[in-house]
Design an enzyme around this catalytic site. Structure first.
Site, PDB file in Angstrom:
ATOM      1  CE1 TYR A 289     -43.623  -3.521  -8.953  1.00 23.33           C
ATOM      2  CE2 TYR A 289     -41.570  -3.432  -9.891  1.00 23.33           C
ATOM      3  CZ  TYR A 289     -41.941  -3.100  -9.037  1.00 23.33           C
ATOM      4  OH  TYR A 289     -41.592  -2.543  -8.331  1.00 23.33           O
TER       5      TYR A 289
ATOM      6  CB  SER B 208     -39.615  -1.005 -11.034  1.00 24.40           C
ATOM      7  OG  SER B 208     -38.879  -2.055 -10.988  1.00 24.40           O
TER       8      SER B 208
HETATM    9  N1  LIG Z   1     -37.668  -1.947  -2.614  1.00 24.71           N
HETATM   10  C1  LIG Z   1     -37.043  -2.130  -4.217  1.00 24.71           C
HETATM   11  O1  LIG Z   1     -36.505  -2.948  -4.465  1.00 24.71           O
HETATM   12  C2  LIG Z   1     -38.089  -1.735  -5.559  1.00 24.71           C
HETATM   13  C3  LIG Z   1     -37.818  -1.917  -6.534  1.00 24.71           C
HETATM   14  C4  LIG Z   1     -38.343  -1.264  -7.423  1.00 24.71           C
HETATM   15  C5  LIG Z   1     -39.403  -0.595  -6.873  1.00 24.71           C
HETATM   16  N2  LIG Z   1     -40.119  -0.618  -5.955  1.00 24.71           N
HETATM   17  C6  LIG Z   1     -41.350   0.264  -6.005  1.00 24.71           C
HETATM   18  O2  LIG Z   1     -41.115   1.033  -4.504  1.00 24.71           O
HETATM   19  C7  LIG Z   1     -42.149   1.373  -3.797  1.00 24.71           C
HETATM   20  C8  LIG Z   1     -42.018   1.410  -2.279  1.00 24.71           C
HETATM   21  O3  LIG Z   1     -41.762  -0.936  -2.540  1.00 24.71           O
HETATM   22  P1  LIG Z   1     -40.614  -1.112  -1.347  1.00 24.71           P
HETATM   23  O4  LIG Z   1     -40.126  -1.666  -1.421  1.00 24.71           O
HETATM   24  O5  LIG Z   1     -40.517   0.490  -0.157  1.00 24.71           O
HETATM   25  O6  LIG Z   1     -41.989  -1.996  -0.665  1.00 24.71           O
HETATM   26  P2  LIG Z   1     -42.502  -1.783   1.440  1.00 24.71           P
HETATM   27  O7  LIG Z   1     -41.315  -1.173   1.890  1.00 24.71           O
HETATM   28  O8  LIG Z   1     -43.281  -2.934   1.074  1.00 24.71           O
HETATM   29  O9  LIG Z   1     -43.048  -0.472   1.653  1.00 24.71           O
HETATM   30  C9  LIG Z   1     -44.878  -0.810   0.605  1.00 24.71           C
HETATM   31  C10 LIG Z   1     -45.546   0.923   1.254  1.00 24.71           C
HETATM   32  O10 LIG Z   1     -46.375   1.132   1.283  1.00 24.71           O
HETATM   33  C11 LIG Z   1     -48.175   0.374   1.580  1.00 24.71           C
HETATM   34  N3  LIG Z   1     -48.967  -0.174   0.570  1.00 24.71           N
HETATM   35  C12 LIG Z   1     -49.177  -1.169  -0.008  1.00 24.71           C
HETATM   36  N4  LIG Z   1     -49.833  -1.567  -0.702  1.00 24.71           N
HETATM   37  C13 LIG Z   1     -50.725  -0.699  -0.960  1.00 24.71           C
HETATM   38  C14 LIG Z   1     -52.286   0.624  -1.394  1.00 24.71           C
HETATM   39  N5  LIG Z   1     -52.462  -0.683  -1.435  1.00 24.71           N
HETATM   40  N6  LIG Z   1     -52.776   1.667  -1.179  1.00 24.71           N
HETATM   41  C15 LIG Z   1     -51.702   2.236   0.131  1.00 24.71           C
HETATM   42  N7  LIG Z   1     -50.430   1.609   0.269  1.00 24.71           N
HETATM   43  C16 LIG Z   1     -50.236   0.789   0.342  1.00 24.71           C
HETATM   44  C17 LIG Z   1     -47.404  -0.367   2.720  1.00 24.71           C
HETATM   45  O11 LIG Z   1     -48.030  -0.247   3.756  1.00 24.71           O
HETATM   46  P3  LIG Z   1     -49.641  -1.187   3.793  1.00 24.71           P
HETATM   47  O12 LIG Z   1     -49.792  -2.901   3.119  1.00 24.71           O
HETATM   48  O13 LIG Z   1     -49.705  -0.586   5.322  1.00 24.71           O
HETATM   49  O14 LIG Z   1     -50.814  -0.320   2.834  1.00 24.71           O
HETATM   50  C18 LIG Z   1     -45.945   0.765   2.918  1.00 24.71           C
HETATM   51  O15 LIG Z   1     -46.066   1.482   3.558  1.00 24.71           O
HETATM   52  C19 LIG Z   1     -43.649   0.452  -4.828  1.00 24.71           C
HETATM   53  O16 LIG Z   1     -43.659   0.944  -5.569  1.00 24.71           O
HETATM   54  C20 LIG Z   1     -42.541  -0.651  -5.162  1.00 24.71           C
HETATM   55  O17 LIG Z   1     -42.255  -1.270  -6.337  1.00 24.71           O
HETATM   56  C21 LIG Z   1     -39.564  -0.910  -5.470  1.00 24.71           C
END
Ligand SMILES: NC(=O)c1ccc[n+]([C@@H]2O[C@H](COP(=O)([O-])OP(=O)(O)OC[C@H]3O[C@@H](n4cnc5c(N)ncnc54)[C@H](OP(=O)(O)O)[C@@H]3O)[C@@H](O)[C@H]2O)c1
Length: 251
Positions: free
Chosen positions: A155, A142
């Protein structure tokens, strides 16, 4: 270039968001993809959409914070498919609270899910990759590991550690034909950030900070993932690729 035929990719957190976009991109380029999330029904729904597009897709529900459950699930896949070539350790959790009142239990919970359990599952998968002499491991870091932000101390600690871990693992696993990298996304439009992109004030602030003046899309991260997961990126290891529209590079 970038042909994934015959490759098997496991992507945690791929029922939606960044993980799903990555699975879609790899699958459309020929990979067999294994989707993961906790909600089995949502996972199966996502898997069916990909199957409808001709992608060989498997659904593997487990909680990344439960190392026993995760490693058992991965072993089932290895029994069935024989190999994992690409591991995108993408799922992560968040807890927002000011540093001075941040409960230790929540610090440990976030650190465990975002670092310790990913270390354990990644190492388990790397053991199989080492046996086959080939692997691509990519963690989702991140930009919050590059510039501080209030309220997300656990985080940030975990994501910063992942940025360091890729250098360490690159050194440890090079002899086994495994590359290890991270992607550091900027602000990407997903469920995780829905509250923020629905907030006009935040979006105005973001547009002011990002030279490209826009939110990132999950496909922006998927494009970086395709590169780092490919055979062709084999000379790239121990790196964190920042995908943030220039936000952290420009003042
Ligand atoms: N979006 C951003 O701006 C951003 C920026 C920097 C980093 N990130 C990182 O990118 C990654 C993905 O985020 P995203 O934005 O794509 O989030 P998202 O759209 O909320 O999707 C999260 C995914 O992870 C699954 N998940 C959540 N907790 C889990 C667990 N404990 N075990 C297994 N699966 C789990 C969810 O399914 P279920 O709820 O069914 O488990 C879903 O498939 C994360 O590591 C996040 O910190 C995101």
């Amino acid at each position: 270039m970038f042909d994934f035929s015959g490759r098997v990719a496991l992507i945690t957190g791929s029922s939606r968001g960044i993980g799903y976009a990555a699975a879609h991109a790899l699958g459309r380029k020929g990979a067999t993809v294994i989707l993961n999330g906790r909600d089995a029904a949502a996972l199966e729904q996502a898997a069916q959409v990909l199957r409808g597009q001709g992608v060989d897709t498997h659904a593997l529900p487990f909680d990344i914070a439960d190392v026993g459950q995760a490693t058992r699930a991965v072993d089932e896949v290895l029994d069935r498919l024989g190999r994992i070539d690409i591991f995108f350790s993408n799922a992560g959790i968040q807890h927002r609270e000011p540093l001075l009142s941040f409960p230790l239990a929540d610090f440990e919970r976030v650190l465990f899910a975002n670092l310790t359990s990913q270390w354990a599952l990644g190492r388990h998968i790397a053991t199989g990759m080492a046996r086959q002499g080939y692997g691509r491991i990519i963690f989702t870091g991140s930009i919050t590991a590059l510039a501080g932000r209030k309220g997300i101390t656990a985080y940030t600690a975990a994501k910063s550690a992942l940025h360091g871990l890729v250098r360490q693992w690159a050194a440890e696993l090079a002899d086994d034909g495994i590359t290890v990298n991270a992607i550091a996304p900027g602000y990407i439009k997903t469920e995780l950030t829905r509250n923020l992109w629905n907030d006009a004030e935040f979006t105005a602030w973001l547009h002011d900070r990002v030279p490209q003046k826009k939110w990132g899309e999950p496909e922006d991260i998927a494009a970086a993932l395709v590169f780092l997961a490919s055979r062709e990126s084999g000379f790239v290891t121990g790196q964190t690729l920042v995908v943030d529209g220039g936000m952290t590079a420009c003042m």
